[in-house]
Design a protein around this motif. Sequence first.
Motif, PDB file in Angstrom:
ATOM      1  N   THR A 112      -7.261  14.140  -3.747  1.00 46.73           N
ATOM      2  CA  THR A 112      -7.369  12.870  -4.450  1.00 46.73           C
ATOM      3  C   THR A 112      -6.954  11.766  -3.484  1.00 46.73           C
ATOM      4  O   THR A 112      -5.843  11.774  -2.952  1.00 46.73           O
ATOM      5  N   VAL A 113      -7.872  10.834  -3.234  1.00 46.97           N
ATOM      6  CA  VAL A 113      -7.598   9.699  -2.368  1.00 46.97           C
ATOM      7  C   VAL A 113      -7.179   8.527  -3.244  1.00 46.97           C
ATOM      8  O   VAL A 113      -7.904   8.126  -4.154  1.00 46.97           O
ATOM      9  N   VAL A 114      -5.994   7.993  -2.971  1.00 47.65           N
ATOM     10  CA  VAL A 114      -5.457   6.863  -3.724  1.00 47.65           C
ATOM     11  C   VAL A 114      -5.448   5.657  -2.795  1.00 47.65           C
ATOM     12  O   VAL A 114      -4.809   5.688  -1.742  1.00 47.65           O
ATOM     13  N   GLU A 115      -6.168   4.604  -3.178  1.00 50.96           N
ATOM     14  CA  GLU A 115      -6.210   3.399  -2.352  1.00 50.96           C
ATOM     15  C   GLU A 115      -5.135   2.419  -2.795  1.00 50.96           C
ATOM     16  O   GLU A 115      -4.988   2.117  -3.976  1.00 50.96           O
ATOM     17  N   GLY A 116      -4.389   1.916  -1.822  1.00 53.67           N
ATOM     18  CA  GLY A 116      -3.369   0.920  -2.117  1.00 53.67           C
ATOM     19  C   GLY A 116      -3.984  -0.406  -2.515  1.00 53.67           C
ATOM     20  O   GLY A 116      -5.186  -0.634  -2.392  1.00 53.67           O
ATOM     21  N   GLY A 117      -3.138  -1.291  -2.996  1.00 54.88           N
ATOM     22  CA  GLY A 117      -3.618  -2.581  -3.463  1.00 54.88           C
ATOM     23  C   GLY A 117      -3.202  -3.712  -2.563  1.00 54.88           C
ATOM     24  O   GLY A 117      -2.018  -3.959  -2.356  1.00 54.88           O
ATOM     25  N   GLY A 118      -4.156  -4.423  -1.974  1.00 54.52           N
ATOM     26  CA  GLY A 118      -3.824  -5.576  -1.162  1.00 54.52           C
ATOM     27  C   GLY A 118      -3.073  -5.171   0.092  1.00 54.52           C
ATOM     28  O   GLY A 118      -3.658  -4.863   1.118  1.00 54.52           O
ATOM     29  N   ARG A 119      -1.765  -5.162  -0.014  1.00 59.93           N
ATOM     30  CA  ARG A 119      -0.927  -4.734   1.095  1.00 59.93           C
ATOM     31  C   ARG A 119       0.167  -3.829   0.570  1.00 59.93           C
ATOM     32  O   ARG A 119       0.293  -3.615  -0.630  1.00 59.93           O
ATOM     33  N   LEU A 120       0.995  -3.325   1.473  1.00 56.18           N
ATOM     34  CA  LEU A 120       2.027  -2.352   1.138  1.00 56.18           C
ATOM     35  C   LEU A 120       2.923  -2.798  -0.019  1.00 56.18           C
ATOM     36  O   LEU A 120       3.319  -2.008  -0.866  1.00 56.18           O
ATOM     37  N   THR A 121       3.226  -4.096  -0.068  1.00 59.20           N
ATOM     38  CA  THR A 121       4.197  -4.612  -1.038  1.00 59.20           C
ATOM     39  C   THR A 121       3.574  -5.059  -2.357  1.00 59.20           C
ATOM     40  O   THR A 121       4.312  -5.414  -3.285  1.00 59.20           O
ATOM     41  N   THR A 122       2.253  -5.058  -2.456  1.00 56.38           N
ATOM     42  CA  THR A 122       1.610  -5.478  -3.704  1.00 56.38           C
ATOM     43  C   THR A 122       2.065  -4.575  -4.846  1.00 56.38           C
ATOM     44  O   THR A 122       2.046  -3.352  -4.724  1.00 56.38           O
ATOM     45  N   GLY A 123       2.462  -5.179  -5.953  1.00 53.92           N
ATOM     46  CA  GLY A 123       2.946  -4.407  -7.099  1.00 53.92           C
ATOM     47  C   GLY A 123       4.439  -4.484  -7.282  1.00 53.92           C
ATOM     48  O   GLY A 123       4.990  -3.893  -8.222  1.00 53.92           O
ATOM     49  N   GLY A 124       5.111  -5.233  -6.417  1.00 51.52           N
ATOM     50  CA  GLY A 124       6.563  -5.301  -6.481  1.00 51.52           C
ATOM     51  C   GLY A 124       7.103  -5.878  -7.776  1.00 51.52           C
ATOM     52  O   GLY A 124       8.197  -5.507  -8.217  1.00 51.52           O
ATOM     53  N   VAL A 125       6.347  -6.752  -8.424  1.00 54.21           N
ATOM     54  CA  VAL A 125       6.844  -7.384  -9.652  1.00 54.21           C
ATOM     55  C   VAL A 125       6.969  -6.382 -10.799  1.00 54.21           C
ATOM     56  O   VAL A 125       7.650  -6.657 -11.786  1.00 54.21           O
ATOM     57  N   VAL A 126       6.305  -5.229 -10.673  1.00 54.84           N
ATOM     58  CA  VAL A 126       6.400  -4.200 -11.724  1.00 54.84           C
ATOM     59  C   VAL A 126       6.859  -2.863 -11.139  1.00 54.84           C
ATOM     60  O   VAL A 126       6.602  -1.800 -11.707  1.00 54.84           O
ATOM     61  N   ASP A 127       7.549  -2.926 -10.006  1.00 55.68           N
ATOM     62  CA  ASP A 127       8.091  -1.717  -9.374  1.00 55.68           C
ATOM     63  C   ASP A 127       7.010  -0.702  -9.050  1.00 55.68           C
ATOM     64  O   ASP A 127       7.200   0.511  -9.198  1.00 55.68           O
ATOM     65  N   LEU A 128       5.858  -1.190  -8.600  1.00 57.81           N
ATOM     66  CA  LEU A 128       4.761  -0.301  -8.228  1.00 57.81           C
ATOM     67  C   LEU A 128       4.177  -0.702  -6.878  1.00 57.81           C
ATOM     68  O   LEU A 128       2.955  -0.846  -6.724  1.00 57.81           O
ATOM     69  N   THR A 129       5.044  -0.907  -5.883  1.00 60.27           N
ATOM     70  CA  THR A 129       4.541  -1.078  -4.527  1.00 60.27           C
ATOM     71  C   THR A 129       3.872   0.223  -4.094  1.00 60.27           C
ATOM     72  O   THR A 129       4.031   1.273  -4.737  1.00 60.27           O
TER      73      THR A 129
END
Length: 353
Positions: A112-129
């Motif tokens: 399963t290939v999981v693609e990150g979002g934007g950059r490494l830190t994207t998702g920090g506001v909901v604890d999902l970097t």
Amino acid sequence: MTTLLVTATGESTGKTDVAVALGRQAQARGHSVGYMKPKGTRLQSQVGKTLDRDPMLARELLEGDDEMHEMEPIVYSPTFVRSAMEGRERPDELRERVREGFDAVAADRDLTVVEGGGRLTTGGVVDLTDPEVADLLGADVVLIAEYETPADVDDVLAAARQIGDRLTGVLFNRVADAVYDEVETLVAPFLEERGVPVLGVLPREPTLAGVTVADLASELGAELLTDVPTDGIVERFLVGAMSGESALRFFRRTKDAAVVTGGDRADIHTAALEAPGIRCLVLTGGRRPPATVLGTAAEKGVPILLCSGDTLTTLERAEEVVRGGRTRDEHTVEVMGDLLTDHADVDALLDAD
């Protein structure tokens, strides 16, 4: 089952092409492959919904049948981020949503290939970097980075520390010829000595650089004033703010460029149409050029795009479009697959036996 998360030190570094190309290479080896992008960041409207373009491409090219809400459980839009900051999104519920989507996509899949979002830190506001997503899903991580100056190594080391033991290695992408040897002989050994494996150094591929005039027009919401081919590639922008004579000398020194200028600057339009490296004109302010300019452009096959916004706003948006690179399609994924085969350790990337 193997889970591989593809993340990056910055935005628009080629995550989608790498993720889907790796998926196709795994399929060529006889493995079943799933794909998901937990945080949809590359958004467009689709039948009244806001969806990320990348999962749609992955589903098509990997010939999957997963539901879009499983492949993209979170639409990471500005509205969502604002809602999260206002306390209207619950991180624990979002994590469960991501986990449920992953379980559905990964069921009976070898990889399963999981693609990150934007950059490494994207998702920090909901604890999902991306590092937090990797921990949640038990994924190995491939970090994509670009290299222009030695200072870029700081970003790689900082990202590696955030990812920790889940890091499989770093993949340098779009490395220019001028610094390619430096990455191989200096940067890669330096990182290896610090426990950061370098899995590949991919050269800059001209066919993946820039955007087509057609894509640029679409992204800018521009009106095409000429009926000529729009498949030319634009890699850079020039602002026509000088005299026509000075502009011509300037324009002749560049290639694969678009000239951004006001619709009332006929002298700049004429100069741009005389320069062989100009791929299109982007006229701002909603002002149409004289008929003579349109006629010359039609004769020379140079597209003219008309935008309603001012020059500065249009230029900023256009540069953002080019930074995003070519619209992902089967061709760009195939080219990336060839680059990975020739310049990366695909076995290590796919955790092959």
